[in-house]
Design a protein around this motif. Sequence first.
Motif, mmCIF file in Angstrom:
data_model
loop_
_atom_site.group_PDB
_atom_site.id
_atom_site.type_symbol
_atom_site.label_atom_id
_atom_site.label_comp_id
_atom_site.label_asym_id
_atom_site.label_seq_id
_atom_site.Cartn_x
_atom_site.Cartn_y
_atom_site.Cartn_z
ATOM 1 N N ASP A 113 0.817 -1.222 0.000
ATOM 2 C CA ASP A 113 0.000 0.000 0.000
ATOM 3 C C ASP A 113 0.848 1.268 0.000
ATOM 4 O O ASP A 113 0.292 2.370 0.100
ATOM 5 N N ASN A 114 2.162 1.137 -0.073
ATOM 6 C CA ASN A 114 3.056 2.303 -0.070
ATOM 7 C C ASN A 114 4.239 2.002 -0.988
ATOM 8 O O ASN A 114 5.243 1.416 -0.557
ATOM 9 N N ARG A 115 4.135 2.423 -2.253
ATOM 10 C CA ARG A 115 5.179 2.082 -3.223
ATOM 11 C C ARG A 115 5.114 3.012 -4.430
ATOM 12 O O ARG A 115 4.134 3.727 -4.625
ATOM 13 N N ARG A 116 6.189 2.974 -5.232
ATOM 14 C CA ARG A 116 6.240 3.714 -6.483
ATOM 15 C C ARG A 116 6.970 2.843 -7.525
ATOM 16 O O ARG A 116 7.781 1.992 -7.181
ATOM 17 N N ARG A 117 6.671 3.092 -8.806
ATOM 18 C CA ARG A 117 7.396 2.466 -9.902
ATOM 19 C C ARG A 117 7.754 3.531 -10.928
ATOM 20 O O ARG A 117 6.979 4.464 -11.161
ATOM 21 N N ALA A 118 8.932 3.352 -11.552
ATOM 22 C CA ALA A 118 9.400 4.306 -12.556
ATOM 23 C C ALA A 118 9.841 3.555 -13.806
ATOM 24 O O ALA A 118 10.082 2.344 -13.785
ATOM 25 N N VAL A 119 9.980 4.304 -14.905
ATOM 26 C CA VAL A 119 10.417 3.736 -16.176
ATOM 27 C C VAL A 119 11.898 3.371 -16.085
ATOM 28 O O VAL A 119 12.714 4.153 -15.599
ATOM 29 N N ALA A 120 12.238 2.171 -16.566
ATOM 30 C CA ALA A 120 13.618 1.703 -16.576
ATOM 31 C C ALA A 120 14.228 1.880 -17.961
ATOM 32 O O ALA A 120 13.526 2.110 -18.953
ATOM 33 N N TRP A 121 15.564 1.742 -18.033
ATOM 34 C CA TRP A 121 16.278 1.873 -19.299
ATOM 35 C C TRP A 121 15.750 0.872 -20.331
ATOM 36 O O TRP A 121 15.618 1.207 -21.501
ATOM 37 N N ASP A 122 15.445 -0.355 -19.914
ATOM 38 C CA ASP A 122 14.996 -1.385 -20.855
ATOM 39 C C ASP A 122 13.686 -1.011 -21.530
ATOM 40 O O ASP A 122 13.411 -1.452 -22.649
ATOM 41 N N SER A 123 12.878 -0.201 -20.869
ATOM 42 C CA SER A 123 11.604 0.203 -21.446
ATOM 43 C C SER A 123 11.764 1.413 -22.353
ATOM 44 O O SER A 123 11.190 1.474 -23.442
ATOM 45 N N ASN A 124 12.553 2.396 -21.919
ATOM 46 C CA ASN A 124 12.730 3.628 -22.694
ATOM 47 C C ASN A 124 14.018 4.311 -22.228
ATOM 48 O O ASN A 124 14.021 4.996 -21.203
ATOM 49 N N PRO A 125 15.118 4.134 -22.973
ATOM 50 C CA PRO A 125 16.391 4.731 -22.541
ATOM 51 C C PRO A 125 16.313 6.244 -22.341
ATOM 52 O O PRO A 125 17.022 6.797 -21.488
ATOM 53 N N ASP A 126 15.461 6.923 -23.131
ATOM 54 C CA ASP A 126 15.362 8.380 -23.009
ATOM 55 C C ASP A 126 14.599 8.805 -21.762
ATOM 56 O O ASP A 126 14.592 10.004 -21.419
#
Length: 398
Positions: A370-383
């Motif tokens: 119930d307390n988390r975050r996710r972000a874009v990684a290099w493998d998904s989008n290097p830019d």
Amino acid sequence: LTITRALSVAFLGLLVLAACIPSVDGPATYSVAVDVDGTGSGNVTSSPEGIDVSSGDAPASATFDQGTEVTLTALADADSTFAGWAGDCSGTEPCVITLDDDVNVTALFNVAVGFTLTVTTTGRDGNVTSSPAGIDLDAGFDTLTVADGDTVTLTATPAAGNEFFGWTSGGCTGSDDSCEVTVTADITVNAHFFDPIQDVTTTPIRVAASADDAHEYQQFVNDDYPAGSVHTDSSRIGLGWDGTRGEVVTGLRFLNVGIPQGALVTEATVTFTPLGGTAQNVGTPTFDFRGEASDDAGTFVYDPASPANFDISSRPTTSSVVNWLPGPWDGATATTNDLASVVQELVDREGWGVSSPVVIIISSTNSDQDNRRRAVAWDSNPDAAPLLTVSYYAPATP
């Protein structure tokens, strides 16, 4: 009529009496205050008499009538020289003042035989003073003769709009504006000032490889990913917690940052690209950011033969840690609090060099489903991979 005449006579008598009483208003008076300072010793006297003060005494003062011509004479002890007046007198000759205001004077005596302390300034504008007095430097250099073993306190004050970088040579080190130096030989100390806007370099560096943004599972996921295993090729960066897979420690590695050893880090941040969807933006987790205390931090490794290697959480970290409570995860980017203290600790390492990678290790003590975050990684989008932005100042190499 007789009474009237008597009163008139009495009144005239009072006027005569009043004229004979001296006025209580005298000439204005002013004070002369004298202090004795410096690395040597001596004595100051006044003519007319009233001032007689020596090294080690409290400042002396005397009061004289307006218009009095007061002469102050400085006499150095046998092992000292008179270095001159400061305040309302100048030069090295006896000081003659005709009083029309209060006067404050300092007499400076320096030791005649000893070692020379030379102070220089470089970079932008600033001032350096000493205690005992004798150094008062705005540019170029100034010297002070000091007895063997004496301690001098130097204080650096940047001009408006500038900042003090630090002491770059001699018996003073670090960036504290005040430094004590014990003089046992001829020594030169340099104070360096800089402009925090014009002289600062800002470097943005993105994660540039698949294995340079990774997360380490803290509990069993499956046989391939036991506790301590590192996921190096994910399309997402888990922060604090990775969905149903549980708690994670995250590592980010940035190459070619180019910060020289000993530079002053004025600001450092990491910017993430939030992964879309409400499932990636849950609760109010707090993240702890540390640096890997290494001069040559390697990339993160997943080893199928030995997957439980804890290759992120087992790395040595900085003592400096910065907490970040991110806001809503619904913008184009999300930027951390200032991580300058973390990066500064890395740059101050003796073995640090311009080619040393910066590794940031992220953990959390309150993340869960119930307390988390996710972000874009290099493998998904290097830019859109995590971006480290560092602003720093380093004096040009001679």
